[in-house]
Design a protein around this motif. Structure first.
Motif, PDB file in Angstrom:
ATOM      1  N   GLN A 132     -78.135  31.105  -1.360  1.00 25.05           N
ATOM      2  CA  GLN A 132     -77.842  31.583  -1.702  1.00 25.05           C
ATOM      3  C   GLN A 132     -76.602  31.149  -2.939  1.00 25.05           C
ATOM      4  O   GLN A 132     -75.512  32.076  -3.035  1.00 25.05           O
ATOM      5  CB  GLN A 132     -76.366  32.706  -0.050  1.00 25.05           C
ATOM      6  CG  GLN A 132     -77.291  32.336   0.543  1.00 25.05           C
ATOM      7  CD  GLN A 132     -78.749  34.033   0.441  1.00 25.05           C
ATOM      8  OE1 GLN A 132     -78.101  34.332   0.003  1.00 25.05           O
ATOM      9  NE2 GLN A 132     -79.241  34.061   0.658  1.00 25.05           N
ATOM     10  N   ARG A 133     -76.628  30.009  -3.108  1.00 24.32           N
ATOM     11  CA  ARG A 133     -75.706  29.166  -4.164  1.00 24.32           C
ATOM     12  C   ARG A 133     -76.342  29.197  -5.450  1.00 24.32           C
ATOM     13  O   ARG A 133     -76.957  28.712  -5.508  1.00 24.32           O
ATOM     14  CB  ARG A 133     -74.900  28.068  -3.068  1.00 24.32           C
ATOM     15  CG  ARG A 133     -74.456  28.048  -2.178  1.00 24.32           C
ATOM     16  CD  ARG A 133     -72.723  28.191  -2.359  1.00 24.32           C
ATOM     17  NE  ARG A 133     -72.373  27.027  -3.088  1.00 24.32           N
ATOM     18  CZ  ARG A 133     -71.397  26.267  -3.006  1.00 24.32           C
ATOM     19  NH1 ARG A 133     -71.527  25.253  -1.989  1.00 24.32           N
ATOM     20  NH2 ARG A 133     -71.410  25.207  -4.642  1.00 24.32           N
TER      21      ARG A 133
ATOM     22  N   ASP B 241     -75.238  28.270  -8.457  1.00 21.14           N
ATOM     23  CA  ASP B 241     -74.767  27.008  -8.494  1.00 21.14           C
ATOM     24  C   ASP B 241     -75.341  26.299  -8.204  1.00 21.14           C
ATOM     25  O   ASP B 241     -75.614  25.049  -8.786  1.00 21.14           O
ATOM     26  CB  ASP B 241     -73.003  27.052  -9.336  1.00 21.14           C
ATOM     27  CG  ASP B 241     -73.076  25.917  -7.064  1.00 21.14           C
ATOM     28  OD1 ASP B 241     -73.544  27.412  -6.303  1.00 21.14           O
ATOM     29  OD2 ASP B 241     -71.833  25.712  -7.027  1.00 21.14           O
ATOM     30  N   VAL B 242     -75.800  25.846  -7.412  1.00 17.75           N
ATOM     31  CA  VAL B 242     -76.175  24.682  -6.597  1.00 17.75           C
ATOM     32  C   VAL B 242     -77.563  24.661  -6.588  1.00 17.75           C
ATOM     33  O   VAL B 242     -78.708  23.746  -7.404  1.00 17.75           O
ATOM     34  CB  VAL B 242     -76.152  24.602  -4.995  1.00 17.75           C
ATOM     35  CG1 VAL B 242     -76.835  23.566  -3.866  1.00 17.75           C
ATOM     36  CG2 VAL B 242     -75.375  24.060  -4.121  1.00 17.75           C
TER      37      VAL B 242
ATOM     38  N   ILE C 293     -77.968  27.437   1.551  1.00 16.02           N
ATOM     39  CA  ILE C 293     -78.498  26.866  -0.042  1.00 16.02           C
ATOM     40  C   ILE C 293     -78.813  27.625  -0.694  1.00 16.02           C
ATOM     41  O   ILE C 293     -78.446  27.649  -2.155  1.00 16.02           O
ATOM     42  CB  ILE C 293     -78.478  25.707  -0.073  1.00 16.02           C
ATOM     43  CG1 ILE C 293     -78.063  24.306   0.639  1.00 16.02           C
ATOM     44  CG2 ILE C 293     -78.311  24.866  -2.032  1.00 16.02           C
ATOM     45  CD1 ILE C 293     -77.928  22.719   0.721  1.00 16.02           C
TER      46      ILE C 293
ATOM     47  N   THR D  18     -72.548  20.195  -0.903  1.00 14.74           N
ATOM     48  CA  THR D  18     -72.399  21.208  -0.910  1.00 14.74           C
ATOM     49  C   THR D  18     -72.083  20.741   0.814  1.00 14.74           C
ATOM     50  O   THR D  18     -71.482  22.439   1.259  1.00 14.74           O
ATOM     51  CB  THR D  18     -73.545  21.888  -0.348  1.00 14.74           C
ATOM     52  OG1 THR D  18     -74.624  21.400   0.382  1.00 14.74           O
ATOM     53  CG2 THR D  18     -74.309  21.718  -1.437  1.00 14.74           C
TER      54      THR D  18
END
Length: 175
Positions: A52-53, A55-56, A50, A167
């Motif tokens: 690494q995201r 956007d999240v 998570i 996710t």
């Protein structure tokens, strides 16, 4: 997706000493911990993927910032970052020592006046969130803490749960 499993004594970000695990959904592990000043807090560690995201993580940061502007019925995030030891993003909120609505309901049915007080208090928190363009998206009885004195005040946690859940929408914990 799997959040790190930490043993008691692990220091998240070098400052939050894990005492015990409170819950686990796959993407998130929640721990009771002691903070730098000795007070008890809840530390949520997210699956490192998570983190690494962008956007999240950006959505989570916006949720945390919005919650900080809500009335005291919304449990605020006190700290957030990345734990160097596990590589996982984390957030820290106060530990609410009140029973959850689920615990209240497990003890005995609630009487109508108490239901009305709880709903009025919950509506105030949720109305403020909605006015701030924030939808909880994962509200359930374990995220609503009810004052033990019977006045029906509530504290609502986990406003970011739906962001994390999005996710992995097919995770077995949500079936």
């Amino acid at each position: 997706m799997t959040a790190p499993h930490l043993a008691p004594g692990h220091a998240v970000a070098g400052k939050y000493q894990v005492q015990q695990r409170l819950g686990f959904t796959g993407e998130v592990a929640s721990y009771r911990a002691s903070g730098p000043q000795g007070g008890e807090v809840v530390v949520k560690l997210y699956d490192p993927a998570i983190g690494q995201r962008a956007d999240v993580m950006g959505r989570l940061e916006r949720v945390h910032a919005t919650v900080s502007q809500l009335p005291p019925g919304a449990v605020r995030v006190l700290d957030a970052g990345y734990d160097a030891g596990s590589g996982a993003p984390f957030s820290v909120s106060e530990l609410v020592a009140w029973p959850t609505l689920a615990q209240w309901l497990a003890r005995s049915p609630l009487q109508p006046p108490m239901v009305a007080r709880i709903l009025q208090s919950l509506a105030q928190v949720m109305d403020a969130a909605h006015q701030a363009q924030l939808c909880h998206g994962a509200l359930k009885p374990t995220y609503v803490f009810v004052s033990p004195g019977g006045e029906g005040q509530v504290r609502v946690t986990d406003f970011g749960a739906s962001v994390v859940r999005s996710t992995s929408p097919t995770h077995e914990a949500y079936a």
